[in-house]
Enzyme design. Structure first.
Site, PDB file in Angstrom:
ATOM      1  N   GLU A 142     -40.130   7.066 -56.995  1.00  0.00           N
ATOM      2  CA  GLU A 142     -40.873   7.870 -56.016  1.00  0.00           C
ATOM      3  C   GLU A 142     -42.352   7.526 -56.106  1.00  0.00           C
ATOM      4  OE1 GLU A 142     -41.599  12.675 -55.250  1.00  0.00           O
ATOM      5  OE2 GLU A 142     -39.810  11.987 -56.319  1.00  0.00           O
ATOM      6  N   GLU A 146     -49.707  14.016 -52.389  1.00  0.00           N
ATOM      7  CA  GLU A 146     -49.491  15.455 -52.285  1.00  0.00           C
ATOM      8  C   GLU A 146     -50.835  16.174 -52.293  1.00  0.00           C
ATOM      9  OE1 GLU A 146     -45.264  16.197 -54.522  1.00  0.00           O
ATOM     10  OE2 GLU A 146     -46.930  15.471 -55.764  1.00  0.00           O
TER      11      GLU A 146
END
Length: 401
Positions: A142, A146
């Protein structure tokens, strides 16, 4: 008795074989390393390339279940809506519902980017990321962008390799990401991951803190609230829907990325409006300045100054490019020695544009002149084309003299 068992096994094998054949014939094939560039304008659901998460939720740290109805499209903008309609019964047992949008294919090395206006509030997370899922003998890979609603002036960059994270880095943005749209991106290669904000390089990982991801992943965006999660902060629903906004999403495979990175433009700063009192020369990564009532540097006055940016610009695509200046006050722009914007006037912040044909990979002379007379001082340079969404001309496409 033994014969009956053998018969059942044969029947089970036939059934499994039929199910596998059915899956091959009916279910869509999954691409494990898509190398085709795309630009998704988010005008409506693109069922050919994307899916909307619906009817399920993530683990215990997530306070939302995903619902297709919580992904909205309006006037070229996609909104992910968080609310409590029908919850928890209609929200996969979660207290709230929200939206998630993801590619059907998995994408490998290259550049992932999006133009986003994030949601503000403790407990919220607005994201853009890749997610490989688990394959035989591995956990997920991943790469994350964010922004936590508890402090929307910061971006958190992170990556996971085989399920192992702890590579988080907090980046000060210098603006409130909930107050307007900005461009966020990361480039992924076998030797590095680079994160960018509005075209400026803000963080690099080289694997020194742990192996970099190697598995292609879906490109995903979502908005969610934490459930008792210390990292996100506590969440209290305000009683009305919360939204994060996405203008576009884009992917460029590594084969299409520039082989050399630009560093910006040469900038000369003058303490008057006619380019005669030189105060400083430096390299500016981009032209994206809002000095307000202040000055570019302490050695200069707050009013009556000018700046000249010069160097080269290298387009990624062939075609007609539109350049835009947004300035308070005057601006003049030359590309390939052609004057395409000429607004050398006192003005409140105003956007002007000019168009020129350019060839991919070729470097062109560029010069932008700017002056501030009094009060607010703003200078910004954007571009767009049929293949390039409008954005601040990024650092890796600009080369100083």
């Amino acid at each position: 008795m033994v014969k009956g068992i053998n018969t059942n096994r044969k029947q089970i094998k036939r059934l499994l074989a039929f199910c596998m054949l059915f899956a091959v014939l009916v279910l869509p094939k999954q691409s494990y390393a898509a190398d085709v560039a795309f630009y998704e304008p988010l005008n409506a659901v693109n069922n050919n390339s994307f899916y909307v998460s619906d009817g399920w939720g993530n683990g215990s740290d997530f306070g939302v279940g995903w619902k297709a109805s919580n992904v909205e499209f309006n006037n070229g903008i996609m909104a992910l809506r968080l609310d409590d309609v029908g919850c928890p019964g209609g929200c996969s047992g979660k207290s709230f519902a929200s939206g998630e949008y993801a590619t059907k294919a998995k994408y490998g090395y290259g550049r992932v980017e999006g133009r986003i206006k994030v949601a503000k509030g403790s407990g919220l997370v607005t994201s853009l990321f890749t997610y490989s899922g688990e394959t035989a003998g591995t956990a997920n890979d991943e790469i994350d962008i964010e922004i936590l609603g508890k402090d929307t002036t910061k971006l958190e960059a992170n990556y996971f390799t085989n399920g192992v994270g702890d590579h988080s880095t907090i980046i000060n943005l210098g603006f409130d990401a909930s107050q307007g749209f900005h461009d966020y991106a990361f480039e992924w290669s076998p030797t590095y991951i680079k994160w960018f904000v509005d075209g400026n390089l803000v963080h690099t990982e080289t694997g020194s803190r742990g192996p970099l991801p190697t598995h292609p992943g879906e490109i995903e965006v979502n908005l969610w609230s934490g459930a008792g999660n210390v990292w996100t902060g506590p969440f209290t629903y305000p009683g009305t829907p919360i939204r994060a906004y996405y203008d576009w999403i884009k992917y460029t495979p590594a084969s299409d990325l520039p082989t050399d990175d630009g560093t910006g433009l040469t900038a000369k700063y003058y303490d008057n409006m006619n380019f005669t009192s030189l105060k400083a020369t430096r390299t500016d990564a981009t032209v994206n300045f809002d000095w307000g009532m202040g000055s570019p540097m302490p050695s200069m006055g707050m009013d009556e100054f000018s700046v000249r940016w010069t160097g080269k610009v290298k387009p990624q695509y062939t075609g007609a490019y539109t350049f835009y200046t947004s300035s308070d006050d005057g601006a003049r722009l030359w590309v390939n020695n052609q004057l395409i914007i000429d607004k050398w006037i006192d003005q409140a912040e105003t956007e002007w544009s000019g168009t020129i044909n350019l060839t991919a990979g070729q470097k062109y002379d560029i010069k932008l002149e700017y002056y501030d007379n009094n009060e607010d001082a703003i200078a910004k340079l954007y571009w767009s084309s049929a293949s390039q969404p409008k954005q601040i001309v990024p650092q890796n496409r600009l080369y100083p003299n």
